[in-house]
Enzyme design. Structure first.
Site, mmCIF file in Angstrom:
data_model
loop_
_atom_site.group_PDB
_atom_site.id
_atom_site.type_symbol
_atom_site.label_atom_id
_atom_site.label_comp_id
_atom_site.label_asym_id
_atom_site.label_seq_id
_atom_site.Cartn_x
_atom_site.Cartn_y
_atom_site.Cartn_z
ATOM 1 N N LYS A 156 -10.307 8.400 13.097
ATOM 2 C CA LYS A 156 -11.423 7.451 13.073
ATOM 3 C C LYS A 156 -12.634 8.116 13.695
ATOM 4 C CE LYS A 156 -12.171 3.151 11.823
ATOM 5 N NZ LYS A 156 -11.504 2.405 10.735
HETATM 6 P P1 NAD Z 1 -19.165 -4.395 7.571
HETATM 7 O O1 NAD Z 1 -20.104 -3.737 8.514
HETATM 8 O O2 NAD Z 1 -19.359 -4.203 6.112
HETATM 9 O O3 NAD Z 1 -19.150 -5.973 7.842
HETATM 10 C C1 NAD Z 1 -18.910 -6.528 9.109
HETATM 11 C C2 NAD Z 1 -19.258 -8.008 9.041
HETATM 12 O O4 NAD Z 1 -18.907 -8.617 10.287
HETATM 13 C C3 NAD Z 1 -20.738 -8.283 8.838
HETATM 14 O O5 NAD Z 1 -20.901 -9.451 8.063
HETATM 15 C C4 NAD Z 1 -21.231 -8.549 10.280
HETATM 16 O O6 NAD Z 1 -22.411 -9.353 10.314
HETATM 17 C C5 NAD Z 1 -20.051 -9.286 10.827
HETATM 18 N N1 NAD Z 1 -19.928 -9.245 12.284
HETATM 19 C C6 NAD Z 1 -20.134 -8.209 13.107
HETATM 20 N N2 NAD Z 1 -19.902 -8.583 14.385
HETATM 21 C C7 NAD Z 1 -19.515 -9.877 14.327
HETATM 22 C C8 NAD Z 1 -19.123 -10.808 15.293
HETATM 23 N N3 NAD Z 1 -19.076 -10.494 16.595
HETATM 24 N N4 NAD Z 1 -18.780 -12.047 14.889
HETATM 25 C C9 NAD Z 1 -18.813 -12.373 13.579
HETATM 26 N N5 NAD Z 1 -19.183 -11.533 12.611
HETATM 27 C C10 NAD Z 1 -19.527 -10.294 12.992
HETATM 28 O O7 NAD Z 1 -17.698 -3.937 8.010
HETATM 29 P P2 NAD Z 1 -16.373 -3.978 7.130
HETATM 30 O O8 NAD Z 1 -16.209 -2.673 6.469
HETATM 31 O O9 NAD Z 1 -16.351 -5.248 6.351
HETATM 32 O O10 NAD Z 1 -15.263 -4.018 8.276
HETATM 33 C C11 NAD Z 1 -14.842 -5.230 8.895
HETATM 34 C C12 NAD Z 1 -13.515 -4.984 9.594
HETATM 35 O O11 NAD Z 1 -12.543 -4.564 8.614
HETATM 36 C C13 NAD Z 1 -13.495 -3.893 10.648
HETATM 37 O O12 NAD Z 1 -12.548 -4.240 11.656
HETATM 38 C C14 NAD Z 1 -13.024 -2.672 9.902
HETATM 39 O O13 NAD Z 1 -12.469 -1.688 10.753
HETATM 40 C C15 NAD Z 1 -11.973 -3.319 9.023
HETATM 41 N N6 NAD Z 1 -11.610 -2.535 7.829
HETATM 42 C C16 NAD Z 1 -12.540 -2.154 6.926
HETATM 43 C C17 NAD Z 1 -12.141 -1.458 5.793
HETATM 44 C C18 NAD Z 1 -13.119 -1.059 4.716
HETATM 45 O O14 NAD Z 1 -12.672 -0.558 3.669
HETATM 46 N N7 NAD Z 1 -14.421 -1.270 4.877
HETATM 47 C C19 NAD Z 1 -10.800 -1.134 5.609
HETATM 48 C C20 NAD Z 1 -9.864 -1.562 6.542
HETATM 49 C C21 NAD Z 1 -10.273 -2.267 7.645
#
Ligand code: NAD
Length: 426
Positions: free
Chosen positions: A115
Site C-alpha cells: 500500500k
Molecule cells: P474515494 O476517494 O473514491 O471515495 C471516498 C468517499 O468517501 C468519498 O465520497 C468521500 O467524500 C467519502 N468520505 C471520506 N471521508 C469520509 C468520512 N469521514 N465520512 C463519510 N464519507 C467520507 O475512495 P474509494 O476508492 O471509493 O475508497 C473507499 C474505501 O474503499 C477505502 O477504504 C478504500 O481503501 C477501499 N477500497 C477501494 C478500492 C478501489 O478499487 N477504489 C478497492 C478496495 C477497497
C-alpha cells in the site's frame, strides 16, 4: 522568493494497525501456528518513506511525506493502492498493506500485499500540483516498484488519471512503456474494461448473497451506503439496479436520506454537477454520519474510510447485515459487538476484493497485450467472488466462526504455507 517549509507527518493513527494485528493474532491461534508465524507476518517486509518537495502554483515550495509499504511478497509481487489523504500515516499504510496480503491470498490472486500513501488533502491542490506530487512520488519509489515487484492502483483520493501519470513517469525512467506497473489505468492506456466498477460490483455481489442467506429478498430490502466515491457510488447504483431501496447515502460533506429510497441515478447526476451528495433535492439531509450508520436497514455498506464503527456507536447499529466496502471500517471491539448482536458482517478482505481481482485481470491483459471484453471480465470476476464467498461461508459454518475469522484463517494459512514451502533464506 522561494521558501521551504518542511511539514512534519501527523502523528500516526495506531488503531487500524492494532486491529489488523489483532485479526492476524486470532487467525494464527485458530490455525495452531506458533509465535514465529505471527512475528513474521505482523510486520512489513519492506517500507520506504519519502519526502516530496512540491512547487505550488503560486511559487511556494512545500515538502510532503509519502510512504510505500510492502507487507508480504511470498506469493508474488506486492499489490495495493495509493491513497491521498490528510490522515495518511505510516501505521495506516502498514495496516492497509497487511489487509492486501490477506485479500490477494483469499481470492487466489498471485500477489503479496502492499500500500502507498501521501499525506495530502487532494481537494486543496490543483490538477497540475497533484500531477507534480504524483510524478515526484513515483520517481522516489521507482526503485521499489515494477510489474514484477510491486504494482500500484487507485485508492482514496486517487483515480485513473493518477495511475496514468505514474505509469508515464515510471516508463520514462525505464525508456519504454511499462503498462503493468499500475492497474486502474484509463482504458485508452491499457486499462481493463470493467475495472472502474469492479470493487463496487464485488461489494454488490456479496451483498446480494448475504441478503439471500439471511432470507431477505433484494427487491424491497433497505440499504444505507457511507461514501459516494469509486466504491460507494457504484455499489449504491448496482444495489439500486437490483431493486434494493437505498435509503441513505453520504460523503465527507454530508448525508442524505429518503425513506422511500433515493433515486441513485438522479443523485449521481447531482454529484456530477456539484461534487457532493449535499443539497440533493430528491432527499432530506441527516445531521451526520452517525445517523446514517445507525439507521434501521437490512444492509449497511460503509465504503469510505477505516474505523467508522467503533465501540462508541457499534451498539446503536441496527443493520441486519454489514458489508465492508471500505478497508477496516470496524474496529476490533465494534466487530465483536456486532457479532454478538447477530449482525452478519461480511469482511473487507472478501467484500471489496473485486478491485484487486480485476486489477489482476488488467495486469494479465497488459502482460499479454491482449484485451478481454467487458462480459469476459465481469463473468470471471463474478465467478471468483462466488468461489471466495462459498469457501468463506462453508468454513464459517463448519467451524462455527464469523465470516471474518473464516476469511482470515483461510488467507493466513495460504500465506503461511507459502512461507513454509519457500523456507527461510539463508
Ligand atoms: P474515494 O476517494 O473514491 O471515495 C471516498 C468517499 O468517501 C468519498 O465520497 C468521500 O467524500 C467519502 N468520505 C471520506 N471521508 C469520509 C468520512 N469521514 N465520512 C463519510 N464519507 C467520507 O475512495 P474509494 O476508492 O471509493 O475508497 C473507499 C474505501 O474503499 C477505502 O477504504 C478504500 O481503501 C477501499 N477500497 C477501494 C478500492 C478501489 O478499487 N477504489 C478497492 C478496495 C477497497
Amino acid at each position: 522568493m522561494v521558501t521551504i517549509e518542511p511539514e512534519l507527518a501527523p502523528a500516526p493513527t495506531p488503531r487500524p494497525l492494532d486491529d489488523a494485528r489483532a485479526q492476524l493474532r486470532d487467525a494464527v491461534e485458530r490455525l495452531g501456528h506458533d509465535e514465529s508465524v505471527y512475528a513474521m507476518l505482523s510486520v512489513a517486509r519492506r517500507e520506504l518513506s519519502v519526502s516530496i518537495p512540491l512547487r505550488r502554483d503560486d511559487g511556494r515550495v512545500e515538502v510532503l511525506t509519502g510512504h510505500r509499504v510492502q507487507h508480504n511478497l511470498s506469493r508474488g509481487p506486492g499489490k495495493g493502492g495509493l491513497r491521498f489523504s490528510p490522515d495518511v500515516g505510516i501505521d495506516e499504510v502498514r495496516a492497509l498493506a497487511m489487509w492486501m496480503t490477506w485479500k490477494c491470498a483469499l481470492l487466489d490472486v498471485p500477489y503479496g500485499g502492499a500500500k502507498g500513501g501521501i499525506t495530502i488533502d487532494p481537494r486543496a491542490y490543483s490538477q497540475a500540483e497533484l500531477e507534480r506530487v504524483t510524478r515526484r512520488y513515483t520517481s522516489e519509489v521507482s526503485q521499489l516498484i515494477g510489474p514484477d515487484v510491486d504494482i500500484m492502483a487507485p485508492d482514496v483520493g486517487t483515480d485513473e488519471r493518477t495511475m496514468a501519470w505514474m505509469m508515464d513517469t515510471y516508463s520514462v525512467g525505464r525508456g519504454s512503456t511499462v503498462l503493468g506497473v499500475v492497474t486502474g489505468k484509463p482504458v485508452a492506456l491499457g486499462g481493463s474494461l470493467g475495472r472502474a466498477m469492479a470493487t463496487s460490483r464485488g461489494v454488490a455481489y456479496v451483498s446480494l448473497l448475504a441478503l439471500e442467506r439471511r432470507g431477505i429478498r433484494a427487491s424491497g430490502a433497505t440499504a444505507a451506503v457511507q461514501g459516494f466515491g469509486k466504491v460507494g457510488r457504484g455499489a449504491a447504483r448496482l444495489l439500486h439496479d437490483a431493486g434494493v431501496r437505498v435509503v441513505a447515502v453520504s460523503d465527507a460533506d454530508g448525508v442524505v436520506h429518503r425513506a422511500d429510497g433515493i433515486d441513485v441515478p438522479d443523485l449521481e447526476r447531482h454529484v456530477d454537477r456539484t461534487g457532493s451528495v449535499s443539497g440533493f433535492a430528491g432527499a432530506d439531509p441527516l445531521p451526520g454520519q452517525r445517523e446514517l450508520l445507525t439507521l434501521d436497514v437490512d444492509l449497511l455498506v460503509p465504503a469510505a474510510v477505516e474505523a467508522v464503527v467503533t465501540e462508541d456507536n457499534a451498539r446503536d447499529v441496527r443493520a441486519r447485515i454489514l458489508v465492508e466496502g471500505a478497508n477496516g471500517p470496524l474496529t476490533t471491539v465494534a466487530d465483536a459487538i456486532l457479532q454478538d448482536a447477530g449482525c452478519l458482517v461480511v469482511p473487507d478482505i472478501l467484500a471489496n476484493a473485486g478491485g484487486v481481482v480485476v486489477s489482476y485481470f488488467e495486469w494479465v491483459q497488459a502482460n499479454q497485450a491482449y484485451w478481454w471484453s467487458v462480459d469476459e471480465v465481469e463473468s470471471r470476476l463474478d465467478a471468483r467472488m462466488q468461489v471466495a464467498w462459498d469457501r468463506v461461508w462453508d468454513r464459517a459454518q463448519r467451524d462455527g466462526q464469523s465470516l471474518r475469522s473464516a476469511a482470515m484463517t483461510l488467507a493466513v494459512k495460504t500465506v503461511a504455507d507459502a512461507h513454509r514451502l519457500r523456507g527461510l533464506y539463508p
